[in-house]
Scaffold this motif. Structure first.
Motif, PDB file in Angstrom:
ATOM      1  N   LEU A  12       0.841  -1.201   0.000  1.00 60.58           N
ATOM      2  CA  LEU A  12       0.000   0.000   0.000  1.00 60.58           C
ATOM      3  C   LEU A  12       0.878   1.254   0.000  1.00 60.58           C
ATOM      4  O   LEU A  12       0.631   2.211  -0.719  1.00 60.58           O
ATOM      5  N   GLU A  20      -2.893   4.447   4.852  1.00 56.26           N
ATOM      6  CA  GLU A  20      -3.969   3.696   5.487  1.00 56.26           C
ATOM      7  C   GLU A  20      -4.940   3.189   4.434  1.00 56.26           C
ATOM      8  O   GLU A  20      -5.134   3.841   3.406  1.00 56.26           O
ATOM      9  N   PHE A  21      -5.545   2.057   4.733  1.00 55.11           N
ATOM     10  CA  PHE A  21      -6.598   1.581   3.860  1.00 55.11           C
ATOM     11  C   PHE A  21      -7.841   2.409   4.085  1.00 55.11           C
ATOM     12  O   PHE A  21      -8.058   2.928   5.179  1.00 55.11           O
ATOM     13  N   ARG A  22      -8.622   2.535   3.066  1.00 55.32           N
ATOM     14  CA  ARG A  22      -9.915   3.187   3.216  1.00 55.32           C
ATOM     15  C   ARG A  22     -10.892   2.176   3.806  1.00 55.32           C
ATOM     16  O   ARG A  22     -10.688   0.969   3.695  1.00 55.32           O
ATOM     17  N   GLN A  25     -11.726  -1.559   2.313  1.00 54.25           N
ATOM     18  CA  GLN A  25     -10.694  -2.166   1.467  1.00 54.25           C
ATOM     19  C   GLN A  25     -10.051  -3.394   2.115  1.00 54.25           C
ATOM     20  O   GLN A  25      -9.849  -4.421   1.457  1.00 54.25           O
ATOM     21  N   PRO A  43     -19.092   2.074  -2.554  1.00 53.80           N
ATOM     22  CA  PRO A  43     -19.503   3.266  -3.300  1.00 53.80           C
ATOM     23  C   PRO A  43     -18.428   3.755  -4.265  1.00 53.80           C
ATOM     24  O   PRO A  43     -17.243   3.452  -4.093  1.00 53.80           O
ATOM     25  N   GLY A  47     -12.453   3.358  -3.670  1.00 54.28           N
ATOM     26  CA  GLY A  47     -11.132   2.756  -3.875  1.00 54.28           C
ATOM     27  C   GLY A  47     -11.224   1.271  -4.150  1.00 54.28           C
ATOM     28  O   GLY A  47     -10.488   0.463  -3.574  1.00 54.28           O
ATOM     29  N   LYS A  48     -12.104   0.898  -5.053  1.00 58.61           N
ATOM     30  CA  LYS A  48     -12.261  -0.521  -5.370  1.00 58.61           C
ATOM     31  C   LYS A  48     -11.030  -1.084  -6.082  1.00 58.61           C
ATOM     32  O   LYS A  48     -10.673  -2.237  -5.882  1.00 58.61           O
ATOM     33  N   SER A  49     -10.385  -0.264  -6.906  1.00 59.70           N
ATOM     34  CA  SER A  49      -9.236  -0.784  -7.657  1.00 59.70           C
ATOM     35  C   SER A  49      -8.163  -1.366  -6.736  1.00 59.70           C
ATOM     36  O   SER A  49      -7.624  -2.443  -6.994  1.00 59.70           O
TER      37      SER A  49
HETATM   38  P1  ADP Z   1     -13.774   3.226  -7.228  1.00 58.81           P
HETATM   39  O1  ADP Z   1     -13.383   2.257  -8.316  1.00 58.81           O
HETATM   40  O2  ADP Z   1     -14.260   2.548  -6.002  1.00 58.81           O
HETATM   41  O3  ADP Z   1     -14.735   4.274  -7.688  1.00 58.81           O
HETATM   42  P2  ADP Z   1     -11.014   4.003  -7.366  1.00 58.81           P
HETATM   43  O4  ADP Z   1     -10.399   2.681  -7.207  1.00 58.81           O
HETATM   44  O5  ADP Z   1     -11.041   4.585  -8.716  1.00 58.81           O
HETATM   45  O6  ADP Z   1     -12.489   4.028  -6.760  1.00 58.81           O
HETATM   46  O7  ADP Z   1     -10.295   5.000  -6.335  1.00 58.81           O
HETATM   47  C1  ADP Z   1     -10.750   6.309  -6.139  1.00 58.81           C
HETATM   48  C2  ADP Z   1      -9.616   7.176  -5.627  1.00 58.81           C
HETATM   49  O8  ADP Z   1      -9.295   6.850  -4.295  1.00 58.81           O
HETATM   50  C3  ADP Z   1      -8.336   7.006  -6.420  1.00 58.81           C
HETATM   51  O9  ADP Z   1      -7.804   8.281  -6.672  1.00 58.81           O
HETATM   52  C4  ADP Z   1      -7.431   6.244  -5.489  1.00 58.81           C
HETATM   53  O10 ADP Z   1      -6.078   6.524  -5.707  1.00 58.81           O
HETATM   54  C5  ADP Z   1      -7.899   6.727  -4.140  1.00 58.81           C
HETATM   55  N1  ADP Z   1      -7.609   5.751  -3.075  1.00 58.81           N
HETATM   56  C6  ADP Z   1      -7.917   4.446  -3.091  1.00 58.81           C
HETATM   57  N2  ADP Z   1      -7.529   3.846  -1.952  1.00 58.81           N
HETATM   58  C7  ADP Z   1      -6.964   4.791  -1.190  1.00 58.81           C
HETATM   59  C8  ADP Z   1      -6.357   4.804   0.121  1.00 58.81           C
HETATM   60  N3  ADP Z   1      -6.279   3.692   0.858  1.00 58.81           N
HETATM   61  N4  ADP Z   1      -5.872   5.971   0.592  1.00 58.81           N
HETATM   62  C9  ADP Z   1      -5.975   7.099  -0.148  1.00 58.81           C
HETATM   63  N5  ADP Z   1      -6.517   7.155  -1.380  1.00 58.81           N
HETATM   64  C10 ADP Z   1      -7.010   6.027  -1.909  1.00 58.81           C
END
Ligand code: ADP
Ligand code: MG
Ligand code: ZN
Length: 417
Positions: A12, A20-22, A25, A43, A47-49
């Protein structure tokens, strides 16, 4: 296992630059790392990716990601490359030569993640070729496209139903922001034949009643709180090891089945405490933040913060250990200005650059804002994660609206901070 735990945090940080994880996640990542298939509903913007990218890098081998739109695939690949991750996309908008070059990097093991449209992936030739590679994970993004319930149905997604059989060694994760029951049931049925863990991680956990209390004689307050909830499993967080030991001892004196957990204990003691907490009913775990990661106990009825947490992210994650079964649960935080000063001192004294300190100071400010708010706590918390909601009716400020002006508190704030 602690090794995976550390590795996932390392990835990470080093691959994605996040500390930190959201919310949500980690549950998905942990389930995948433990070898389970997962349907994750989170939602947009949650941060699903990262939920599949982190396990892809931790597990090693190749991760195949199915995505419905070429633009989305290209975006993701570009993003991963910026983060130094070797990723490829194979799709119809690229030339044959480009696709061949991408495939070579996939087949050689250089690429860790490959994005494909479903019609590319689900050919016998492609599945055969992938079957000879160490595919550890297949992620289906925008998985609602498989459902005829929604508006985004794509016939190509239906062919993905064969994936489970075609790549039996790989874990399968489906991700979507569309949470309605019909769609979810459809995804479970079509992609997983009903056999997957299903997480719905909207940020809201409406069954957790949230409250913040003024911190005064917190030892007594915790004892009262815990002893008035006999037989329930709960977690009490304290900032220091010493406070953990003290609080646990005091609760035991009061007849509570309380255990301590902190990083200063022997690994064997820690795991014994953890196992007891998981296995026995009515155990109260008094712990530092060292406790909780990857713990999945569904019937924790309350989480108490005897000292303020470091940020709203941490707070959210910690209270999220309560009420996973959906039944009523409580989160109570004791809040006092002394704690805020302590946290500020931590930040000032830590050995890091000014930017980092500014970020942490802002996080602490957000936490203080949450503690001081006179409007709905849940609304304030969710707003921090970008979710807009109305007043919840299940927090202290909703149930018992505070007097708006508290002169003494204001004065303390002005003088103390
Ligand atoms: P989703 O597919 O759920 O709509 P994304 O995967 O596109 O969301 O992520 C949305 C944003 O959140 C991206 O800019 C990503 O870099 C950011 N992000 C994801 N996880 C974290 C984290 N643990 N901490 C900070 N930012 C994050
Ligand atoms: Mg997405
Ligand atoms: Zn509320």
């Amino acid at each position: 296992p602690p090794a995976l735990e550390a590795e996932k945090r390392r990835v990470l940080k080093t691959a994605f630059g996040f500390d930190e994880f959201r919310p949500g996640q980690e549950r998905v990542i942990d389930a995948l790392l433990a070898g389970r298939d997962v349907l994750a509903v989170m939602p947009t913007g949650a941060g699903k990716s990262l939920c599949y990218q982190v396990p892809a890098l931790v597990k090693g081998g190749l991760a195949v990601v199915v995505s419905p739109l070429i633009a989305l695939m290209d975006d993701q690949v570009a993003g991963l490359r910026l983060d130094g991750v070797c990723a490829e996309a194979i799709h119809s908008a690229k030339s044959r030569d480009e696709n061949v070059a991408s495939w070579r990097r996939v087949a050689s093991g250089e690429a860790k993640i490959v994005y494909m449209a479903p019609e590319r992936l689900m050919t016998d030739r492609m599945l055969g070729a992938l079957g000879r590679l160490p595919v550890s994970l297949v992620a289906i993004d925008e998985a609602h496209c498989i459902s005829q319930w929604g508006h985004s149905f794509r016939a190509e997604y239906l062919t993905l139903g064969r994936l489970r059989e075609a790549l039996p060694e790989a874990r399968l994760v489906a991700l979507t922001a569309t949470a309605d029951d019909g769609t979810r049931a459809d995804i479970l049925d079509k992609l997983f034949a009903g056999r997957a863990e299903s997480f719905v991680a909207g940020f809201d956990r409406p069954n957790i009643a949230i409250s913040v209390a003024e911190k005064r004689d917190v030892g007594t307050a915790i004892e009262r709180y815990v002893t008035s909830r006999p037989g329930l499993s709960g977690v009490v967080y304290r900032l220091s090891r010493k406070k953990v030991e003290e609080t646990a001892a005091r609760l035991r004196d009061a007849g509570v089945n309380a255990l301590a957990y902190h990083a200063g204990m022997e690994a064997s003691e820690r795991s014994a405490a953890q196992e007891a907490f998981l296995a026995e009913p009515g155990v109260v775990m008094v712990a530092t933040v060292a406790f909780g990661m990857g713990i999945d106990k569904s019937d924790v009825r309350y989480v108490v913060h005897g000292d303020i947490p470091g940020s709203l992210e941490a707070y959210y994650q910690e209270i999220g250990r309560a009420g996973r079964d959906g039944a009523p649960a409580e989160a109570l935080m004791f809040y006092g200005l002394e704690d805020v000063r302590t946290r500020r001192r931590f930040i000032d004294e830590q050995d890091s650059d000014d930017e980092r300190k500014r970020v942490e100071a802002r996080r602490l400010d957000a936490l203080v804002g949450f503690c001081e708010t006179t409007s709905c706590r849940r609304q304030t918390l969710l707003a921090y994660f970008g979710e807009t909601t109305g007043p919840c009716g299940n927090c202290d400020t909703c149930l018992d609206p505070p007097d708006v002006i508290d002169g003494a508190r204001e004065a303390r704030l002005l003088l103390g901070l």
